[in-house]
Design a protein around this motif. Structure first.
Motif, PDB file in Angstrom:
ATOM      1  N   MET A  23       0.848  -1.174   0.000  1.00 55.97           N
ATOM      2  CA  MET A  23       0.000   0.000   0.000  1.00 55.97           C
ATOM      3  C   MET A  23       0.896   1.240   0.000  1.00 55.97           C
ATOM      4  O   MET A  23       1.770   1.383   0.839  1.00 55.97           O
ATOM      5  CB  MET A  23      -0.880  -0.031   1.246  1.00 55.97           C
ATOM      6  CG  MET A  23      -1.587   1.257   1.521  1.00 55.97           C
ATOM      7  SD  MET A  23      -2.671   1.208   2.961  1.00 55.97           S
ATOM      8  CE  MET A  23      -1.655   0.491   4.230  1.00 55.97           C
ATOM      9  N   GLU A  24       0.653   2.089  -0.968  1.00 58.29           N
ATOM     10  CA  GLU A  24       1.429   3.310  -1.069  1.00 58.29           C
ATOM     11  C   GLU A  24       0.625   4.493  -0.566  1.00 58.29           C
ATOM     12  O   GLU A  24      -0.579   4.579  -0.776  1.00 58.29           O
ATOM     13  CB  GLU A  24       1.838   3.561  -2.521  1.00 58.29           C
ATOM     14  CG  GLU A  24       2.857   2.578  -3.037  1.00 58.29           C
ATOM     15  CD  GLU A  24       3.376   2.966  -4.399  1.00 58.29           C
ATOM     16  OE1 GLU A  24       3.439   4.172  -4.693  1.00 58.29           O
ATOM     17  OE2 GLU A  24       3.707   2.058  -5.163  1.00 58.29           O
ATOM     18  N   GLU A  25       1.318   5.402   0.072  1.00 54.50           N
ATOM     19  CA  GLU A  25       0.663   6.599   0.585  1.00 54.50           C
ATOM     20  C   GLU A  25       0.037   7.417  -0.542  1.00 54.50           C
ATOM     21  O   GLU A  25      -1.024   8.031  -0.361  1.00 54.50           O
ATOM     22  CB  GLU A  25       1.681   7.443   1.354  1.00 54.50           C
ATOM     23  CG  GLU A  25       1.073   8.571   2.147  1.00 54.50           C
ATOM     24  CD  GLU A  25       2.082   9.252   3.038  1.00 54.50           C
ATOM     25  OE1 GLU A  25       2.220  10.485   2.890  1.00 54.50           O
ATOM     26  OE2 GLU A  25       2.708   8.583   3.885  1.00 54.50           O
ATOM     27  N   HIS A  27      -9.253   2.484  -4.829  1.00 54.89           N
ATOM     28  CA  HIS A  27      -9.614   1.678  -3.660  1.00 54.89           C
ATOM     29  C   HIS A  27      -9.681   0.198  -4.032  1.00 54.89           C
ATOM     30  O   HIS A  27      -9.184  -0.663  -3.288  1.00 54.89           O
ATOM     31  CB  HIS A  27     -10.955   2.163  -3.084  1.00 54.89           C
ATOM     32  CG  HIS A  27     -11.343   1.491  -1.818  1.00 54.89           C
ATOM     33  ND1 HIS A  27     -12.402   0.623  -1.745  1.00 54.89           N
ATOM     34  CD2 HIS A  27     -10.800   1.548  -0.567  1.00 54.89           C
ATOM     35  CE1 HIS A  27     -12.509   0.174  -0.507  1.00 54.89           C
ATOM     36  NE2 HIS A  27     -11.552   0.718   0.226  1.00 54.89           N
ATOM     37  N   GLY A  28     -10.283  -0.097  -5.178  1.00 51.67           N
ATOM     38  CA  GLY A  28     -10.351  -1.480  -5.647  1.00 51.67           C
ATOM     39  C   GLY A  28      -8.974  -2.079  -5.867  1.00 51.67           C
ATOM     40  O   GLY A  28      -8.729  -3.249  -5.537  1.00 51.67           O
ATOM     41  N   GLU A  29      -8.073  -1.281  -6.427  1.00 51.53           N
ATOM     42  CA  GLU A  29      -6.694  -1.750  -6.638  1.00 51.53           C
ATOM     43  C   GLU A  29      -6.022  -2.066  -5.308  1.00 51.53           C
ATOM     44  O   GLU A  29      -5.303  -3.074  -5.182  1.00 51.53           O
ATOM     45  CB  GLU A  29      -5.893  -0.699  -7.412  1.00 51.53           C
ATOM     46  CG  GLU A  29      -6.343  -0.541  -8.852  1.00 51.53           C
ATOM     47  CD  GLU A  29      -5.770   0.701  -9.529  1.00 51.53           C
ATOM     48  OE1 GLU A  29      -5.044   1.479  -8.873  1.00 51.53           O
ATOM     49  OE2 GLU A  29      -6.070   0.898 -10.728  1.00 51.53           O
ATOM     50  N   LEU A  30      -6.262  -1.216  -4.304  1.00 50.83           N
ATOM     51  CA  LEU A  30      -5.693  -1.468  -2.970  1.00 50.83           C
ATOM     52  C   LEU A  30      -6.248  -2.764  -2.382  1.00 50.83           C
ATOM     53  O   LEU A  30      -5.498  -3.550  -1.793  1.00 50.83           O
ATOM     54  CB  LEU A  30      -6.012  -0.310  -2.018  1.00 50.83           C
ATOM     55  CG  LEU A  30      -5.095   0.887  -2.051  1.00 50.83           C
ATOM     56  CD1 LEU A  30      -5.597   1.964  -1.097  1.00 50.83           C
ATOM     57  CD2 LEU A  30      -3.678   0.500  -1.679  1.00 50.83           C
ATOM     58  N   LEU A  31      -7.534  -2.973  -2.540  1.00 48.69           N
ATOM     59  CA  LEU A  31      -8.132  -4.202  -2.013  1.00 48.69           C
ATOM     60  C   LEU A  31      -7.546  -5.437  -2.684  1.00 48.69           C
ATOM     61  O   LEU A  31      -7.312  -6.463  -2.026  1.00 48.69           O
ATOM     62  CB  LEU A  31      -9.656  -4.164  -2.186  1.00 48.69           C
ATOM     63  CG  LEU A  31     -10.407  -3.147  -1.347  1.00 48.69           C
ATOM     64  CD1 LEU A  31     -11.894  -3.186  -1.674  1.00 48.69           C
ATOM     65  CD2 LEU A  31     -10.175  -3.378   0.140  1.00 48.69           C
ATOM     66  N   GLN A  32      -7.298  -5.339  -3.997  1.00 46.45           N
ATOM     67  CA  GLN A  32      -6.674  -6.467  -4.705  1.00 46.45           C
ATOM     68  C   GLN A  32      -5.266  -6.722  -4.181  1.00 46.45           C
ATOM     69  O   GLN A  32      -4.859  -7.878  -4.011  1.00 46.45           O
ATOM     70  CB  GLN A  32      -6.642  -6.194  -6.198  1.00 46.45           C
ATOM     71  CG  GLN A  32      -7.992  -6.304  -6.857  1.00 46.45           C
ATOM     72  CD  GLN A  32      -7.951  -5.989  -8.348  1.00 46.45           C
ATOM     73  OE1 GLN A  32      -6.959  -5.497  -8.861  1.00 46.45           O
ATOM     74  NE2 GLN A  32      -9.046  -6.271  -9.043  1.00 46.45           N
ATOM     75  N   GLU A  33      -4.523  -5.637  -3.924  1.00 46.21           N
ATOM     76  CA  GLU A  33      -3.172  -5.798  -3.364  1.00 46.21           C
ATOM     77  C   GLU A  33      -3.232  -6.495  -2.014  1.00 46.21           C
ATOM     78  O   GLU A  33      -2.427  -7.385  -1.731  1.00 46.21           O
ATOM     79  CB  GLU A  33      -2.494  -4.431  -3.206  1.00 46.21           C
ATOM     80  CG  GLU A  33      -2.036  -3.807  -4.496  1.00 46.21           C
ATOM     81  CD  GLU A  33      -1.426  -2.427  -4.282  1.00 46.21           C
ATOM     82  OE1 GLU A  33      -0.923  -2.138  -3.172  1.00 46.21           O
ATOM     83  OE2 GLU A  33      -1.475  -1.618  -5.228  1.00 46.21           O
ATOM     84  N   ALA A  49      -5.514  -8.513  -0.926  1.00 44.76           N
ATOM     85  CA  ALA A  49      -5.911  -9.912  -1.113  1.00 44.76           C
ATOM     86  C   ALA A  49      -4.745 -10.754  -1.612  1.00 44.76           C
ATOM     87  O   ALA A  49      -4.544 -11.889  -1.161  1.00 44.76           O
ATOM     88  CB  ALA A  49      -7.084  -9.989  -2.088  1.00 44.76           C
ATOM     89  N   GLN A  50      -3.962 -10.210  -2.541  1.00 45.14           N
ATOM     90  CA  GLN A  50      -2.825 -10.948  -3.093  1.00 45.14           C
ATOM     91  C   GLN A  50      -1.743 -11.168  -2.045  1.00 45.14           C
ATOM     92  O   GLN A  50      -1.077 -12.193  -2.037  1.00 45.14           O
ATOM     93  CB  GLN A  50      -2.258 -10.223  -4.303  1.00 45.14           C
ATOM     94  CG  GLN A  50      -3.176 -10.269  -5.505  1.00 45.14           C
ATOM     95  CD  GLN A  50      -2.702  -9.369  -6.643  1.00 45.14           C
ATOM     96  OE1 GLN A  50      -1.768  -8.587  -6.492  1.00 45.14           O
ATOM     97  NE2 GLN A  50      -3.369  -9.470  -7.783  1.00 45.14           N
ATOM     98  N   GLU A  51      -1.571 -10.179  -1.172  1.00 44.70           N
ATOM     99  CA  GLU A  51      -0.540 -10.283  -0.136  1.00 44.70           C
ATOM    100  C   GLU A  51      -1.053 -10.986   1.112  1.00 44.70           C
ATOM    101  O   GLU A  51      -0.283 -11.230   2.033  1.00 44.70           O
ATOM    102  CB  GLU A  51      -0.043  -8.882   0.237  1.00 44.70           C
ATOM    103  CG  GLU A  51       0.644  -8.155  -0.894  1.00 44.70           C
ATOM    104  CD  GLU A  51       0.926  -6.699  -0.569  1.00 44.70           C
ATOM    105  OE1 GLU A  51       0.689  -6.279   0.587  1.00 44.70           O
ATOM    106  OE2 GLU A  51       1.379  -5.971  -1.460  1.00 44.70           O
ATOM    107  N   ASN A  52      -2.371 -11.262   1.119  1.00 48.52           N
ATOM    108  CA  ASN A  52      -2.998 -11.833   2.305  1.00 48.52           C
ATOM    109  C   ASN A  52      -2.670 -10.979   3.529  1.00 48.52           C
ATOM    110  O   ASN A  52      -2.338 -11.487   4.592  1.00 48.52           O
ATOM    111  CB  ASN A  52      -2.565 -13.291   2.509  1.00 48.52           C
ATOM    112  CG  ASN A  52      -3.531 -14.043   3.389  1.00 48.52           C
ATOM    113  OD1 ASN A  52      -4.670 -13.621   3.568  1.00 48.52           O
ATOM    114  ND2 ASN A  52      -3.080 -15.157   3.939  1.00 48.52           N
ATOM    115  N   SER A  53      -2.784  -9.680   3.356  1.00 46.59           N
ATOM    116  CA  SER A  53      -2.382  -8.731   4.383  1.00 46.59           C
ATOM    117  C   SER A  53      -3.581  -8.228   5.180  1.00 46.59           C
ATOM    118  O   SER A  53      -4.664  -8.055   4.642  1.00 46.59           O
ATOM    119  CB  SER A  53      -1.685  -7.531   3.726  1.00 46.59           C
ATOM    120  OG  SER A  53      -1.402  -6.547   4.687  1.00 46.59           O
TER     121      SER A  53
END
Length: 103
Positions: free
Chosen positions: A1-3, A53-59, A61-65
């Protein structure tokens, strides 16, 4: 996640909220076309914020963060507020269009 992603959400959401408020002022002054243009611009800003926001959610999910921070919460708060204000303004738009048609 980038600021920068979070700041994009905050900025675009804030722009959408401001444009909705401007649209309401236009409608109150019987400037229907200008108001409709503001609502369209607000929708564009809101879609941009939702995309990031959708892109952040995908990130996440991919990182399982489960990482979270105050800026993320703030950005999502802005997005939620903008979505709510836009939904209301979209309804006001219809009402003003109907009233305009009755004149």
């Amino acid at each position: 996640m980038e600021e920068t992603q979070l700041m994009q959400i905050i900025a675009q959401s804030g722009n959408a909220q401001s444009l909705c408020q401007e649209a309401l002022s236009c409608f109150q002054q019987q400037q229907l076309e200008t108001g409709l243009n503001k609502v369209h611009q607000a929708q564009t800003c809101l879609k941009a914020a939702q995309k990031v926001h959708g892109e952040l959610l995908q990130e996440f999910a991919q990182e399982n963060s489960t990482e979270t921070n105050l800026l993320l919460i703030h950005a999502e708060d802005h997005l939620t507020a903008a979505e709510t204000i836009y939904a209301l303004m979209d309804n006001f738009k219809v009402i003003y269009q109907q009233l305009e048609g009755k004149k």
